[in-house]
Design an enzyme around this catalytic site. Structure first.
Site, PDB file in Angstrom:
ATOM      1  N   TYR A   1       1.277  -0.617   0.254  1.00 62.19           N
ATOM      2  CA  TYR A   1      -0.091   0.040   0.274  1.00 62.19           C
ATOM      3  C   TYR A   1       1.069   1.194   0.305  1.00 62.19           C
ATOM      4  O   TYR A   1       1.253   1.416   0.927  1.00 62.19           O
ATOM      5  CB  TYR A   1      -1.213  -0.113   1.017  1.00 62.19           C
ATOM      6  CG  TYR A   1      -2.210   1.029   0.864  1.00 62.19           C
ATOM      7  CD1 TYR A   1      -2.775   1.474   0.545  1.00 62.19           C
ATOM      8  CD2 TYR A   1      -2.452   0.595   2.328  1.00 62.19           C
ATOM      9  CE1 TYR A   1      -3.313   2.769   0.124  1.00 62.19           C
ATOM     10  CE2 TYR A   1      -3.909   1.011   1.932  1.00 62.19           C
ATOM     11  CZ  TYR A   1      -4.817   2.469   1.444  1.00 62.19           C
ATOM     12  OH  TYR A   1      -5.436   3.547   1.600  1.00 62.19           O
TER      13      TYR A   1
ATOM     14  N   LYS B   1      -0.636  -1.160  -4.489  1.00 65.23           N
ATOM     15  CA  LYS B   1      -1.365   0.232  -4.683  1.00 65.23           C
ATOM     16  C   LYS B   1      -0.344   1.346  -5.152  1.00 65.23           C
ATOM     17  O   LYS B   1      -0.241   1.522  -3.427  1.00 65.23           O
ATOM     18  CB  LYS B   1      -2.764   0.175  -3.398  1.00 65.23           C
ATOM     19  CG  LYS B   1      -3.501   1.042  -3.208  1.00 65.23           C
ATOM     20  CD  LYS B   1      -4.287   0.773  -2.075  1.00 65.23           C
ATOM     21  CE  LYS B   1      -5.679   1.522  -1.855  1.00 65.23           C
ATOM     22  NZ  LYS B   1      -5.290   2.730  -1.675  1.00 65.23           N
TER      23      LYS B   1
END
Lengths: 301, 301
Positions: free
Chosen positions: B139, B167
């Site tokens: 992330y 991401k």
């Protein structure tokens, strides 16, 4: 004219909070660090600051650390306890714990995940400040919280009864005098203005700051107290002389972060075997001779 | 050539985690949000992402949220569960909890207080990745974690067995195609590259991204799925047409932060009365008509 509270003036020494790998605080090692700070004639203890890895410790361990500190210090120095956390209700609980455990003041950084608006930060502080009667110091630390206080927000917060001080980061372009003058004009009269950023502390104090919130003071309080005394007396030459002795340590602080260096230094001095909480890694052994030399350059008293 | 895991492709919908003031998760409201996402034909659920306020919830509440989600989804969609926390051992515990509760994959942001070095981030991910067999998505969210991954670090992390996706935040200067090409060259072949930043998701998908990790998809999955479908098919005109319908909402996201807007929108839709966790404040009532209008501009299916 009302003056800043004495507990927010002079050298505030921020010790490590030695803990094991699981985050259990070693209260004996903490008490030994505090004994050094008392002996070194600091003016206050900044317990559970960034150097005290408060953000990595549970509520229970933070309470244990404060209780152990109160016991060790037994009124000889005021204890300012860090209470930052990500939720407002969690910070309120930590504030109550600190008050019950006998801390003398609170230190609060606007720890956040979602970036906060100024109004959110204001309401957060107002809520926490109303939770106990303890004086509270605003912890303005953009390098860890990524929240930057405007002068207007600091001034507005200073008007809240129990909010009595701010711990500022290094002034932009090192313009300490201008920043202090501007803040003093806007804030309430007895609002204390102190600075972090060890390697510019002398400049901040010479420019009129009330306090130095000091990483190095938590481990090597004697030379830090000497620097503070010289700078608060306006003695530029003596400040510069002591500052120069610290220079090898400042070089390491700037290169590796003060936290990692202070852990290595505390290990080298035999004060604790504690490592920083992971994911923070201890510095490699190859750096230890340089750290040893930097410490040796400083007078023990 | 190995391909990205299907669970890291297409629309990943990130719902709120409705909770009361004390941080207790409202599992009924969460399950209702998940039913909408299933009905809206998203490709995965991004549970306990930033929008799911994972950073504000205790370990116990996060476990409750995952269990409730697994029950509600019952295998219809894969669940990617956020496991970020400030200590490595805490993240390992959350990873094990997520696996035991039945999550299909993990999402890990390098949450930190003391800014991390690249090596610290690498070791953190390597340790966590070895804790369970679940595929893990990096992330990369500098706006909340303030850690910026270099391409080299992402490539190095992609070589770890269970690390299967990233991401990404909005590409610098919106140069999605160049960024994706460069990352694909350096990372392992089946490494999935998805993007956050709702209002540029169409561009990212048209440029070859594998997934859209979507805030709006967690509340309004139908139009988000339509946008995803058009962009993944390379249909620029249709992507632009749907994008334009979202524009009033993007304006609000940019002005107030997507999290605050999505809470207000969920309240307006009658899906939950939950407010964001304090210190985050709900948006003022004066903004509600504008939010209502922005939602009304979007087709329900």
């Amino acid at each position: 004219m009302p003056k800043p509270l004495p507990l927010f003036t002079g050298l505030s020494a921020f010790p490590l909070t030695p803990a094991d790998e699981a985050g259990r605080v070693d209260t004996d090692a903490l008490q030994a660090l505090l004994a050094r700070i008392i002996d070194g004639k600091a003016n206050s203890i900044g317990l559970l600051g960034s150097t005290g890895v408060y953000a990595y410790l549970t509520r229970e361990e933070r309470r244990r650390a404060i209780s152990a500190a109160v016991e060790a210090v037994s009124g000889k120095l005021p204890i300012i306890a860090g209470i930052g956390a990500i939720r407002t209700d969690a910070v309120q609980a930590l504030a109550r714990d600190a008050a019950e455990a006998g801390a003398d003041a609170l230190l609060l950084a606007p720890v956040s995940y979602t970036p906060l608006t100024e109004e959110e930060a204001y309401q957060h502080y107002a809520t926490v400040a109303a939770t106990t009667d303890l004086p509270l110091c605003i912890y303005n630390n953009p390098s860890t919280t990524h929240f930057s206080f405007s002068e207007d927000l600091l001034a507005r917060l200073s008007k809240i009864g129990t909010i009595k001080a701010v711990k500022m980061p290094v002034a932009k372009d090192l313009a300490f005098a201008a920043e202090i003058t501007s803040l003093r004009e806007k804030a309430k009269e007895d609002f204390a203005i102190g600075y972090s950023g060890d390697w510019h502390a002398g400049s901040a104090l010479l420019a009129g700051a009330d306090a130095w919130f000091s990483v190095v003071g938590g481990l090597l309080p004697h030379p830090a107290a000497a620097l503070t005394k010289a700078a608060l007396a306006g003695n530029e030459a003596e400040t510069a002389r002591i500052y120069a002795m610290f220079e090898p340590l400042w070089v390491l602080f700037r290169a590796h972060g003060s936290l990692r260096v202070i852990y290595a230094a505390a290990n080298l001095l035999g004060l604790t075997k504690a490592r920083p909480p992971r994911p923070i890694l201890p510095l490699p052994d190859t750096l230890l001779p340089e750290i040893e030399k930097a410490i040796a350059a400083l007078p023990e008293r």
